[in-house]
Design a protein around this motif. Structure first.
Motif, PDB file in Angstrom:
ATOM      1  N   MET A 112       2.080  -3.912  -3.439  1.00  0.00           N
ATOM      2  CA  MET A 112       1.758  -3.885  -2.001  1.00  0.00           C
ATOM      3  C   MET A 112       0.707  -2.805  -1.720  1.00  0.00           C
ATOM      4  SD  MET A 112       3.489  -6.114  -0.215  1.00  0.00           S
ATOM      5  CE  MET A 112       5.060  -6.791   0.242  1.00  0.00           C
ATOM      6  N   ARG A 113      -0.515  -3.256  -1.499  1.00  0.00           N
ATOM      7  CA  ARG A 113      -1.633  -2.302  -1.462  1.00  0.00           C
ATOM      8  C   ARG A 113      -1.747  -1.562  -0.130  1.00  0.00           C
ATOM      9  NH1 ARG A 113      -5.755  -6.701  -2.662  1.00  0.00           N
ATOM     10  NH2 ARG A 113      -7.330  -5.099  -2.948  1.00  0.00           N
ATOM     11  N   LEU A 114      -1.042  -2.047   0.893  1.00  0.00           N
ATOM     12  CA  LEU A 114      -1.104  -1.384   2.206  1.00  0.00           C
ATOM     13  C   LEU A 114       0.281  -0.968   2.689  1.00  0.00           C
ATOM     14  CD1 LEU A 114      -3.686  -3.843   3.860  1.00  0.00           C
ATOM     15  CD2 LEU A 114      -4.155  -1.540   3.014  1.00  0.00           C
TER      16      LEU A 114
ATOM     17  N   ALA B 252      -3.593 -11.088   5.898  1.00  0.00           N
ATOM     18  CA  ALA B 252      -3.779 -10.508   4.554  1.00  0.00           C
ATOM     19  C   ALA B 252      -3.218  -9.089   4.501  1.00  0.00           C
ATOM     20  CB  ALA B 252      -5.266 -10.507   4.187  1.00  0.00           C
ATOM     21  N   CYS B 253      -3.398  -8.325   5.579  1.00  0.00           N
ATOM     22  CA  CYS B 253      -2.861  -6.950   5.615  1.00  0.00           C
ATOM     23  C   CYS B 253      -1.336  -6.985   5.647  1.00  0.00           C
ATOM     24  CB  CYS B 253      -3.404  -6.196   6.828  1.00  0.00           C
ATOM     25  SG  CYS B 253      -5.159  -5.801   6.699  1.00  0.00           S
TER      26      CYS B 253
ATOM     27  N   LEU C 143      -9.490  -1.094   3.643  1.00  0.00           N
ATOM     28  CA  LEU C 143      -8.412  -0.455   4.413  1.00  0.00           C
ATOM     29  C   LEU C 143      -7.387   0.232   3.505  1.00  0.00           C
ATOM     30  CD1 LEU C 143      -7.876  -3.195   7.155  1.00  0.00           C
ATOM     31  CD2 LEU C 143      -8.828  -0.911   7.507  1.00  0.00           C
ATOM     32  N   SER C 144      -7.455  -0.064   2.222  1.00  0.00           N
ATOM     33  CA  SER C 144      -6.462   0.484   1.289  1.00  0.00           C
ATOM     34  C   SER C 144      -6.991   1.758   0.633  1.00  0.00           C
ATOM     35  CB  SER C 144      -6.137  -0.543   0.199  1.00  0.00           C
ATOM     36  OG  SER C 144      -7.171  -0.548  -0.781  1.00  0.00           O
ATOM     37  N   ASP C 145      -6.080   2.439  -0.070  1.00  0.00           N
ATOM     38  CA  ASP C 145      -6.469   3.674  -0.766  1.00  0.00           C
ATOM     39  C   ASP C 145      -7.292   3.380  -2.026  1.00  0.00           C
ATOM     40  OD1 ASP C 145      -5.101   4.903   1.230  1.00  0.00           O
ATOM     41  OD2 ASP C 145      -3.371   5.476   0.011  1.00  0.00           O
ATOM     42  N   GLU C 146      -7.379   2.108  -2.399  1.00  0.00           N
ATOM     43  CA  GLU C 146      -8.232   1.758  -3.547  1.00  0.00           C
ATOM     44  C   GLU C 146      -9.690   2.127  -3.277  1.00  0.00           C
ATOM     45  OE1 GLU C 146      -7.598  -2.406  -4.114  1.00  0.00           O
ATOM     46  OE2 GLU C 146      -5.468  -2.104  -4.493  1.00  0.00           O
TER      47      GLU C 146
END
Ligand code: NAD
Length: 245
Positions: free
Chosen positions: A1-3, A24-25, A225-228
């Motif tokens: 879960m990327r967010l 998607a978020c 929007l992600s920390d990636e």
């Protein structure tokens, strides 16, 4: 879960790229607040908090910013495509496009930024994503003078915010899609003198030989929007099917 654990507000989430981005978020674990001027379009976003928001209404912006609390992510997606050359542009057309495409984005970001700075002080990062376009300072297109000027302003706004707050954990990037198959694009095609030819022309300007789907765009939304994307700020990110190769 990327967010996971992130609270993210999306404007113009009733249809098109905004709606697909909200979904998607959510799929990546975010607590999404989906907003649109048209409340009926927000139906069916199951499990997502929805709010009516006209981004051109300064009082509504103040109210929602106070109500929702600090955000980890803000996707300013709302925008309008004016069709025509500069000779077709009334002062009212120009003002409307800049009000919706640029000024509203500035106001919502200004209202949400103090809360995002609070979050960034705790988590180390918060991300603002502004909808621009490949039609902007990146490339000119016929009949897109007002649109391109307003989206170029979005890129300038993005870089200014990114520069001012980079040391406080705020990242700000602009998204620059190619031609995406959305309800408003379908409306522009239908409104043309020859819709069949208009669709062919839109496809012909995409070197990959097709329109983008919203699902071609949302992976970049999630990434930004992600920390990636924690080392990425102030960029105009193209997802354009090769138009600007
Ligand atoms: P769309 O144009 O089909 O839908 C726009 C949504 O914005 C609608 O749900 C509408 O109700 C909402 N909206 C309109 N005015 C509003 C307001 N004042 N306040 C809040 N919401 C409002 O969606 P789209 O084509 O996915 O476009 C979304 C964004 O992407 C726009 O900024 C557009 O310029 C940009 N964009 C689109 C394309 C494309 O080809 N579709 C390409 C590049 C950039």
């Amino acid at each position: 879960m990327r967010l996971q654990g992130k609270t993210i507000l999306v404007t113009a989430a009733g249809q098109g790229i905004g709606r697909a981005s909200a979904l998607a978020c959510q799929a990546e674990g975010a607590n999404v607040i989906a907003t649109d001027v048209n409340g009926a379009l927000l139906a069916g976003l199951d499990g997502i908090r929805t709010k009516v928001l006209d981004v051109t209404d300064p009082l509504a912006i103040q109210a929602i910013a106070a109500e929702i609390g600090p955000l980890d992510g803000l996707f300013n997606c709302a925008g309008f495509v004016h069709h025509g050359t500069i000779l077709d542009v009334s002062d009212a057309d120009w003002a409307f496009s800049f009000d919706l495409n640029v000024t509203a984005m500035m106001r919502l970001t200004r209202a949400c930024l103090p809360g995002m700075l609070e979050r960034a002080a705790v988590t180390g990062t918060a991300s603002i994503l502004n909808m621009a376009s490949m039609a902007s300072s990146i490339k000119g297109f016929v009949n897109r003078t007002v649109y391109g000027a307003s989206k170029a302003a979005v890129i300038g706004l993005t870089k200014g915010i990114a520069a001012d707050f980079v040391k406080q954990g705020i990242r700000c990037n602009a998204l620059c899609p190619g031609t995406v198959d959305t309800p408003s694009l379908r409306g522009r095609i239908a409104a043309s003198a020859d819709p069949v030819q208009a669709e062919k022309d839109f496809i012909a300007r995409q070197p990959m030989g097709r329109l983008a789907t919203v699902d071609d765009i949302t992976p970049m939304v999630v990434f930004l929007l992600s920390d990636e994307s924690r080392f990425v700020s102030g960029q105009a990110m193209l997802v354009d099917g090769g138009v600007t190769i």
